[in-house]
Design a protein around this motif. Structure first.
Motif, PDB file in Angstrom:
ATOM      1  N   GLU A 198     -15.576   1.962  -2.933  1.00 18.25           N
ATOM      2  CA  GLU A 198     -15.654   0.481  -2.394  1.00 18.25           C
ATOM      3  C   GLU A 198     -14.602   0.226  -1.390  1.00 18.25           C
ATOM      4  N   ASP A 199     -13.604   0.492  -1.476  1.00 19.74           N
ATOM      5  CA  ASP A 199     -12.450   0.233  -0.458  1.00 19.74           C
ATOM      6  C   ASP A 199     -12.670   0.723   0.679  1.00 19.74           C
ATOM      7  N   HIS A 257      -3.527  -2.425  -1.172  1.00 17.04           N
ATOM      8  CA  HIS A 257      -4.615  -2.408  -2.376  1.00 17.04           C
ATOM      9  C   HIS A 257      -4.069  -2.601  -3.725  1.00 17.04           C
ATOM     10  N   ASP A 266      -1.739   0.160   4.399  1.00 18.47           N
ATOM     11  CA  ASP A 266      -2.903  -0.939   3.840  1.00 18.47           C
ATOM     12  C   ASP A 266      -2.879  -1.471   2.488  1.00 18.47           C
ATOM     13  N   HIS A 318      -5.267  -3.764  -6.379  1.00 17.83           N
ATOM     14  CA  HIS A 318      -5.822  -3.520  -7.443  1.00 17.83           C
ATOM     15  C   HIS A 318      -5.956  -2.065  -7.664  1.00 17.83           C
ATOM     16  N   LEU A 319      -5.879  -1.191  -6.599  1.00 21.55           N
ATOM     17  CA  LEU A 319      -5.631   0.231  -6.910  1.00 21.55           C
ATOM     18  C   LEU A 319      -4.237   0.760  -7.333  1.00 21.55           C
ATOM     19  N   GLY A 364     -19.138   1.671  -1.189  1.00 18.50           N
ATOM     20  CA  GLY A 364     -19.470   1.302  -2.609  1.00 18.50           C
ATOM     21  C   GLY A 364     -20.805   1.501  -3.135  1.00 18.50           C
ATOM     22  N   ALA A 421     -13.879   2.709  -7.228  1.00 16.17           N
ATOM     23  CA  ALA A 421     -13.089   1.785  -6.356  1.00 16.17           C
ATOM     24  C   ALA A 421     -12.839   2.191  -5.136  1.00 16.17           C
ATOM     25  N   MET A 422     -12.320   3.427  -5.150  1.00 18.43           N
ATOM     26  CA  MET A 422     -12.096   3.923  -3.728  1.00 18.43           C
ATOM     27  C   MET A 422     -13.132   4.076  -2.846  1.00 18.43           C
ATOM     28  N   LEU A 442      -6.556   6.508   2.237  1.00 16.29           N
ATOM     29  CA  LEU A 442      -6.363   5.342   2.690  1.00 16.29           C
ATOM     30  C   LEU A 442      -5.399   5.096   3.967  1.00 16.29           C
ATOM     31  N   GLY A 501       0.972  -1.100  -0.099  1.00 20.95           N
ATOM     32  CA  GLY A 501      -0.184   0.043  -0.024  1.00 20.95           C
ATOM     33  C   GLY A 501       0.805   1.398  -0.025  1.00 20.95           C
TER      34      GLY A 501
END
Length: 245
Positions: free
Chosen positions: A140-141, A107, A105, A109-110, A145, A137-138, A101, A30
């Motif tokens: 959602e995380d 992420h 952490d 996929h981000l 979402g 996407a942010m 974020l 992250g």
């Protein structure tokens, strides 16, 4: 402790006479900070620019320490990103989003999405659409979402054209007609399975959509203002898109 990873530079701030604290979005760990000794040197300054891809080695005695970075460039795209307002604001806006974020952490996929957007920031249409999907996407995380797959009232997946500002769920044209003036618009390119691409009006509506939920669920509860870089990116992307059409 020691680990190696690939990353993308989000920013760097001066530390002491010759060092910097680099902020890097890494694939596996992250958003992670680290001290770069000699980071203000002629060799390292061009490397530690936002948007560049790097290979990093992080070392510290304990995991909770700041630690030090050894940084090697893998893709120096920062100079090219300075050539348009869309790209300049885009890099800043993406970094501001990732700072929402928790540090360290993961992420992945981000991280992948960030790299794709950075490669397309010179194209306002692609950049705008990819940025919207990144904001979704942010959300959602962060636990907020949106559900854009079926109508909140009827369950249908057809003619979804609204989003409820209360639930963040899609609403069909028929079900939402009585409350159309209170609904948010759902651009067709965001509908599940859509093959439509973003255009000026639909992209503007999409920016309004994600911006609404980011303000409500993320920025306002934290007592934060929406970053100026986002407005700069939105305006630059829409202006460039209009000029190209």
């Amino acid at each position: 402790m020691e680990w190696q990873d690939e990353g993308i530079v989000l920013g760097a701030r001066r530390h002491g006479e010759s060092s910097v604290i680099a902020e890097i979005m890494t694939r596996q760990r992250g958003r992670h900070l680290g001290l770069v000794r000699g980071g203000r040197s002629r060799r390292m300054q061009p490397v530690l620019q936002p948007g560049n891809s790097v290979q990093v080695t992080w070392r510290a005695r304990l995991d909770q320490h700041l630690g030090t970075y050894q940084v090697e460039p893998t893709a120096l795209r920062a100079a090219a990103l300075m050539e348009s307002a869309t790209a300049v604001y885009g890099v800043q806006a993406l970094a501001a989003l990732l700072r929402l974020l928790p540090e360290r952490d993961p992420h992945p996929h981000l991280y992948e999405a960030l790299g794709i957007i950075l490669e397309n920031l010179q194209d306002p249409q692609s950049a705008g659409e990819l940025f919207i999907r990144f904001e979704l996407a942010m959300l959602e995380d962060l636990g907020f979402g949106l559900d854009l797959t079926s109508c909140a009232a009827t369950g249908t997946r057809e003619e979804l054209c609204y989003v409820s500002p209360k639930s963040g769920r899609a609403v069909s044209r028929e079900a939402g007609r009585p409350w159309a003036d209170k609904m948010l618009s759902l651009p067709e390119f965001l509908a599940e399975g859509s093959r439509k691409s973003a255009e000026g009006d639909s992209l503007s509506a999409a920016f309004d959509l994600t911006g609404f939920f980011l303000r409500r669920h993320v920025y306002e509860p934290r007592g934060m203002e929406v970053p100026d870089a986002r407005s700069g990116f939105v305006n630059a992307a829409l202006k460039a898109l209009a000029a190209n059409n």
